[in-house]
Design an enzyme around this catalytic site. Structure first.
Site, PDB file in Angstrom:
ATOM      1  N   CYS A  92     -32.071 -34.839  19.420  1.00  0.00           N
ATOM      2  CA  CYS A  92     -32.286 -35.672  20.602  1.00  0.00           C
ATOM      3  C   CYS A  92     -32.655 -34.736  21.740  1.00  0.00           C
ATOM      4  O   CYS A  92     -31.865 -33.856  22.106  1.00  0.00           O
ATOM      5  CB  CYS A  92     -31.022 -36.464  20.931  1.00  0.00           C
ATOM      6  SG  CYS A  92     -31.287 -37.538  22.344  1.00  0.00           S
ATOM      7  N   CYS A 237     -38.381 -39.190  26.490  1.00  0.00           N
ATOM      8  CA  CYS A 237     -37.998 -38.915  25.106  1.00  0.00           C
ATOM      9  C   CYS A 237     -38.449 -37.511  24.676  1.00  0.00           C
ATOM     10  O   CYS A 237     -39.648 -37.264  24.481  1.00  0.00           O
ATOM     11  CB  CYS A 237     -38.561 -39.969  24.140  1.00  0.00           C
ATOM     12  SG  CYS A 237     -37.850 -39.845  22.486  1.00  0.00           S
TER      13      CYS A 237
HETATM   14  O1  PYC Z   1     -34.979 -37.603  23.985  1.00  0.00           O
HETATM   15  O2  PYC Z   1     -35.347 -37.187  21.878  1.00  0.00           O
HETATM   16  C1  PYC Z   1     -34.928 -37.907  22.783  1.00  0.00           C
HETATM   17  C2  PYC Z   1     -34.342 -39.220  22.437  1.00  0.00           C
HETATM   18  C3  PYC Z   1     -34.253 -39.778  21.199  1.00  0.00           C
HETATM   19  C4  PYC Z   1     -33.630 -41.011  21.376  1.00  0.00           C
HETATM   20  C5  PYC Z   1     -33.360 -41.158  22.711  1.00  0.00           C
HETATM   21  N1  PYC Z   1     -33.800 -40.047  23.343  1.00  0.00           N
END
Ligand code: PYC
Length: 317
Positions: A92, A237
């Site tokens: 993550c 993300c």
């Molecule tokens: O930032 O990789 C990330 C992530 C995955 C799910 C929520 N955030």
């Protein structure tokens, strides 16, 4: 409160609006063995801790939990297993940025570099004196370009399947506005797409990522990311930006070391860059830079007398 209530010490942070809750003490002891063993042990013997930490009434759908553990690899300083409302995550990105801010808050890490062990590989992290956090993620790559799927209620959709520590289906052309006013349409579209992509032979894809141009100066792109448990990522993300960088690199659209400013649906930003690991194989090492803020330090009380002590699980779980 019952005398045998357990206590979990957690630190909450957000990375560009996306929450991370790190369990720093009181969590399950998974031992020091290989990650596959630890994740199986967590899932099979201690899954209720996952539920207690991220589900309501203590948590909420977007919360990513992180269990701070000893590393397995001898060259790592810390180890972590990420989890959410539907299960366990390989990596993550926003969570690792949040973990670094948490370690700094606890006085366990000062500006400099460290290496964090995760179930999918080691991640290098750097904290600057100004508080910027950069993570160099596990090797990322595009697995398949222009994968078309027939999606019930939508029609033919085209996207790339790529890995950035988690698996993504990335769509450029979708006709939807990436705007918070449009959240239910975005969730409906991406949920349908994910189901169709999984049924078409990509069962590993658990995140769907839509892109559009950003309305803000300085950002190349804005995204919407559907996470495995149905929530959307408030941050851009980290693993999704890694997957995006792998696609840009494979298409020759972004040069090695050049910045890519990825904006989230709420306007928060990560800056991504990559370095080639193996150009012939399309393997890159993505570096994602962002910031995180610690916003709570608390003790979760797990009281067996509380009917919702272990969280309110989703009906589908
Ligand atoms: O930032 O990789 C990330 C992530 C995955 C799910 C929520 N955030």
């Amino acid at each position: 409160m019952s005398a045998v209530a357990q206590r979990l010490h957690v630190i909450d942070s957000h990375t560009g609006g996306e929450p991370t809750r790190v369990v720093v003490a009181g969590g399950p002891d998974l031992g020091n063995g290989p990650w596959e063993e630890r994740v199986v042990r967590f899932r099979e013997k201690f899954d209720r801790y996952r539920s207690a930490v991220v589900h309501e009434p203590r948590g909420s759908d977007p919360v990513v939990g992180a269990l701070l553990c000893p590393p397995h690899r001898s060259d790592c300083d810390f180890g972590v297993i990420y989890f959410n409302n539907s299960g366990y995550l390989g990596m993550c990105g926003h969570g690792t940025i949040g973990l670094v801010a948490t370690l700094a808050h606890l006085g366990r890490f000062a500006p400099g570099v460290c290496r964090i062990d995760t179930p999918v590989g080691a991640v290098d992290a750097q904290l600057s004196a100004q508080g910027d956090i950069s993570i160099t993620n596990v090797a990322s790559y595009r697995h398949a370009k222009d994968v078309t799927v027939q999606v019930p209620g939508i029609g033919v959709v085209r996207g790339d399947v790529a890995y950035g520590g988690n698996w993504f289906y990335l769509i450029e052309t979708h006709g939807l506005g990436i705007d918070r006013a449009n959240l239910s349409a975005l969730a409906d579209y991406t949920n349908r797409v994910r189901q169709a992509v999984n049924e078409q032979g990509h069962p590993e894809v658990d995140h769907v990522e839509l892109f559009a141009s950003s309305p803000s100066p300085g950002a190349q792109s804005r995204n919407y990311v559907l996470c495995p448990g149905g929530a959307h990522d408030r941050s851009p993300c980290g693993t999704g930006t890694s997957a995006k960088l792998a696609c840009l690199a494979a298409d020759g659209k972004l040069g090695e070391g050049e910045p890519w400013v990825q904006e989230s649906i709420i306007g928060s930003r990560f800056t991504g860059r990559y370095r080639w690991l193996d150009r012939a194989k399309g393997l890159i090492a993505p570096t994602i830079t962002g910031t995180a803020h610690v916003n709570a330090e608390s003790v979760l009380i797990l009281d067996p007398g509380d009917p919702f002590c272990w969280g309110i699980r989703d009906a589908a779980e």
